[in-house]
Write an enzyme that holds these catalytic residues in place. Sequence first.
Site, PDB file in Angstrom:
ATOM      1  N   ARG A  13      32.857  54.584  38.071  1.00 31.96           N
ATOM      2  CA  ARG A  13      33.295  54.669  39.474  1.00 31.96           C
ATOM      3  C   ARG A  13      32.198  55.223  40.374  1.00 31.96           C
ATOM      4  NH1 ARG A  13      38.708  54.766  41.067  1.00 31.96           N
ATOM      5  NH2 ARG A  13      39.859  53.343  39.762  1.00 31.96           N
ATOM      6  N   ARG A  41      34.918  55.987  47.045  1.00 29.32           N
ATOM      7  CA  ARG A  41      35.206  56.712  48.290  1.00 29.32           C
ATOM      8  C   ARG A  41      34.351  57.944  48.524  1.00 29.32           C
ATOM      9  NH1 ARG A  41      41.464  56.584  47.182  1.00 29.32           N
ATOM     10  NH2 ARG A  41      40.475  56.651  45.153  1.00 29.32           N
ATOM     11  N   ARG A  60      34.424  49.769  53.385  1.00 31.34           N
ATOM     12  CA  ARG A  60      35.860  49.709  53.090  1.00 31.34           C
ATOM     13  C   ARG A  60      36.688  49.601  54.373  1.00 31.34           C
ATOM     14  NH1 ARG A  60      40.131  48.727  52.260  1.00 31.34           N
ATOM     15  NH2 ARG A  60      41.734  49.544  50.857  1.00 31.34           N
ATOM     16  N   ASP A  93      37.646  45.328  40.004  1.00 27.89           N
ATOM     17  CA  ASP A  93      38.701  46.188  39.469  1.00 27.89           C
ATOM     18  C   ASP A  93      39.282  45.526  38.231  1.00 27.89           C
ATOM     19  OD1 ASP A  93      40.267  48.760  40.457  1.00 27.89           O
ATOM     20  OD2 ASP A  93      41.684  47.440  39.446  1.00 27.89           O
ATOM     21  N   TYR A 133      49.845  48.312  33.148  1.00 26.81           N
ATOM     22  CA  TYR A 133      50.006  48.199  34.606  1.00 26.81           C
ATOM     23  C   TYR A 133      50.886  47.012  34.975  1.00 26.81           C
ATOM     24  CZ  TYR A 133      46.508  51.766  35.693  1.00 26.81           C
ATOM     25  OH  TYR A 133      45.843  52.947  35.820  1.00 26.81           O
TER      26      TYR A 133
END
Length: 351
Positions: A31, A35, A44, A81, A157
């Site tokens: 990662r 952010r 973003r 992702d 998921y």
Amino acid sequence: MVDCSDSPTRKPLLRALKGEVLNPPPFWLMRQAGRYLPEYREVRGKVHGFLDLCYSAELAARLTLQPVERFGMDAAIVFSDILVVPDALGQTVEFREGEGPRLAPIRSFDALRRLSLDGFCDRLAPVYEAVRLARRALSAETALIGFAGAPWTVAAYMIEGGGSADFAAAKGWVRERPGEFRGLIDLLIEATAMHIIAQADAGAEAIQLFESWAGLLAEPRFTEWSVGPMREIVRRFKRVHPEVPVIVFPRGAGALYAKVPDGTGVEAISMDPAVSVDWAARELQSRCVVQGNLDPSVLVAGGPAMRREVERILAALGSGPFIFNLGHGVLPNTPLEHVAELARLIRRWRA
Ligand code: CP3
């Protein structure tokens, strides 16, 4: 210093993945695009949905390069992702601001039957284009990593419909309807193999499989639903790309980490922060390259605590085949100076 005059590649990450002991070891961070980077937040802010970023080849390539340009990691990981795979199979996947992923949960055989590989690689074509663009832009020293989620984690998921503390619905399926669950896992084996083969075709030089929820499976289910599917994906991948190394990250697998290198046939294993580095040096590093495992919260803390931890990890693992990384992804509140300091600590280290 390591003599690299006869090395087939100048890229330290790829040399380490072949088993070479580098001093200092190469590093990258799970990662590493995200952010915590102001330049990520700027890009973003320009698009509505997170998946729009993943499916814009140019933006995804730009995000892939951002952390490397700022901190000089030895590898970039393509910006994407693990949930693009269910999306490309036809499941509805959304990322809501501050909420994480939301999927239309697969709870019936009918919902399972509606998933399809038709058009799968077309839907994911922008990911492969991002790989091509990023590869072209990287320096001769920096490797490009492609990735996918491992089937168990992605299935969890898909069934749950999002993140969860215990993935009770997914575990219920495994217990109560193993035949149907096998159908989903087989579909994901096929899709995941296609997806990583296409990334390597486009220029990815190593692949990481994220089994982020390995820790939810005990034996014999770990071997059946995590190790077995990963082995099958690696087998299919190596038929097409025998020279491209594979790293797996079976987060939370505990003592079952010992089963992963031989069980899956991968070149390297990525360790979460709970894995003892002394145990890993004895039990894992003789069998494969190891990667890890600084606690991401220690990177948030920085200072002497981080210096101590980095030194401890390097002292235990740095004299064998090793890639420095975190034990999980960079946290959004990570200060930039701490990442820069981590890069310096690793670069300055000598065995
Ligand atoms: O820099 C990189 O590592 C490459 C990009 C990458 C992302 N996700 C981008 C992302 C990678 C390798 C992943 C893997 C991923 N995605 C995993 C496996 C690793 C892990 O963390 O265990 C998982 C489980 C996912 C699923 C996922 N994606 C979740 C649960 C979330 C929400 C939580 C969060 O951190 O926001 C995402 C969103 C996501 N994926 C973001 C990024 C940069 C944040 C999206 C945003 O900008 O809001």
